[in-house]
Motif scaffolding. Structure first.
Motif, mmCIF file in Angstrom:
data_model
loop_
_atom_site.group_PDB
_atom_site.id
_atom_site.type_symbol
_atom_site.label_atom_id
_atom_site.label_comp_id
_atom_site.label_asym_id
_atom_site.label_seq_id
_atom_site.Cartn_x
_atom_site.Cartn_y
_atom_site.Cartn_z
ATOM 1 N N ALA A 188 0.846 -1.200 0.000
ATOM 2 C CA ALA A 188 0.000 0.000 0.000
ATOM 3 C C ALA A 188 0.880 1.250 0.000
ATOM 4 C CB ALA A 188 -0.907 0.003 1.216
ATOM 5 N N HIS A 189 0.434 2.259 -0.755
ATOM 6 C CA HIS A 189 1.104 3.566 -0.749
ATOM 7 C C HIS A 189 0.062 4.629 -0.469
ATOM 8 C CE1 HIS A 189 4.731 1.926 -2.595
ATOM 9 N NE2 HIS A 189 3.960 1.331 -3.492
ATOM 10 N N CYS A 209 5.230 9.748 -0.458
ATOM 11 C CA CYS A 209 4.489 8.672 0.208
ATOM 12 C C CYS A 209 4.915 8.687 1.667
ATOM 13 C CB CYS A 209 4.820 7.342 -0.464
ATOM 14 S SG CYS A 209 4.152 5.918 0.415
ATOM 15 N N VAL A 232 4.363 6.451 3.787
ATOM 16 C CA VAL A 232 4.723 5.103 4.241
ATOM 17 C C VAL A 232 6.193 4.809 3.939
ATOM 18 C CG1 VAL A 232 4.102 2.648 4.122
ATOM 19 C CG2 VAL A 232 2.348 4.389 3.698
ATOM 20 N N HIS A 233 6.648 5.273 2.763
ATOM 21 C CA HIS A 233 8.015 4.991 2.305
ATOM 22 C C HIS A 233 8.701 6.335 2.054
ATOM 23 C CE1 HIS A 233 5.285 1.697 0.841
ATOM 24 N NE2 HIS A 233 6.098 1.047 1.664
ATOM 25 N N MET A 270 10.244 7.883 -1.274
ATOM 26 C CA MET A 270 9.473 8.084 -2.518
ATOM 27 C C MET A 270 9.172 9.565 -2.739
ATOM 28 S SD MET A 270 6.773 4.877 -2.384
ATOM 29 C CE MET A 270 5.980 5.281 -3.961
HETATM 30 CU CU LIG Z 1 4.779 4.138 -0.612
#
Ligand SMILES: [Cu+2]
Length: 258
Positions: free
Chosen positions: A147-148, A186, A188-189, A192
């Motif tokens: 998921a992003h 993003c 989450v990451h 990115m």
């Molecule tokens: Cu992501």
């Protein structure tokens, strides 16, 4: 009965909200301002501008992205994943946004309905740098199982932030105002990063590895051409397009000192 009524009210409120949201979205995407009164470009006199974007100096070393904390991302790459924001080959700069900054006056242009796509693949954005017209969809695709969330942080227009958890899902964003270099990331990451630019005219392009783009079907006139890069900033240069002629502009970034 009381409970049922309040439930109905909540449902009605939700439906109203959906209708309102759908209405907003529809009017935004189907009737962008730029399509209100399009100014035709006379092909008999239109010309072109070739822009060569250079970089004078040594590009900084690429950074290695550490995905080891997220096996779902790391497992999609066979070797180390590198981020090179300043991509230079033979003195030419890639991933720079070239555009006509001024000189078009009150001309208005139709936006293409075809989306520009940014894929999320291997927990990276592909491509990293994009540009669309006002009213043209910018489509985010998630080709990952991971998921992003897609978090856009414009300065002038409304920000957006949504989760894309389903593989192969897509979601469009459209803009009602121009803005150059909108950061997209993003949460989450954290490695990115992408950059989206929005223009009111079709005279823009992202430089490929040879740093050279051609803006076509430009009405004759005097313009200021600009180049934007995510770490090097903006450079501008005046240019004159003669009737049915072509103009060439060289714009070169100098390596930042220190
Ligand atoms: Cu992501």
């Amino acid at each position: 009965m009381r409970i049922a009524r309040s439930t109905l009210c909540r449902l009605a409120a939700s439906l109203t909200m959906l209708v309102v949201l759908a209405g907003c979205s529809k009017s935004d995407s189907e009737a962008p301002k730029s399509q209100a009164a399009v100014t035709p470009v006379d092909p008999a006199t239109a010309g072109s501008i070739q822009v060569q974007v250079g970089y004078n100096g040594t590009a900084p070393a690429a950074k290695t992205i550490n995905m080891s904390g997220t096996p779902a991302c790391a497992s999609q790459h066979t070797g180390p994943v590198e981020e090179q924001t300043v991509q230079v080959a033979n003195g030419r700069l890639a991933n720079a946004v070239v555009y006509i900054k001024s000189g078009l006056g009150e001309r208005a242009f139709a936006a293409p309905s075809t989306p520009v796509v940014i894929d999320q693949k291997g927990c990276l954005y592909d491509p990293r740098v994009v540009a669309v017209m006002v009213g043209q969809p910018l489509q985010f695709r998630n080709s990952d199982q991971e998921a992003h969330n897609v978090h856009g942080r414009p300065k002038e227009i409304d920000s957006w932030n949504f989760l894309m958890s389903r593989p192969n899902s897509t979601r469009d964003v459209t803009f009602d105002k121009p803005e150059v270099g909108i950061p997209v990331s993003c949460d989450v990451h954290p490695w990115m990063h992408a950059y989206a630019s929005v223009f009111e005219n079709p005279y823009f392009a992202i430089t490929p590895s040879d740093g050279t783009v051609t803006l076509k079907s430009v009405p004759p006139g005097n313009y200021v051409v600009a180049v934007w890069h995510e770490t090097l900033g903006t450079l501008v240069k005046p240019v004159t397009v003669p009737p049915s002629g072509s103009a060439t502009v060289d714009i070169t970034y100098q390596q930042p000192q220190g």
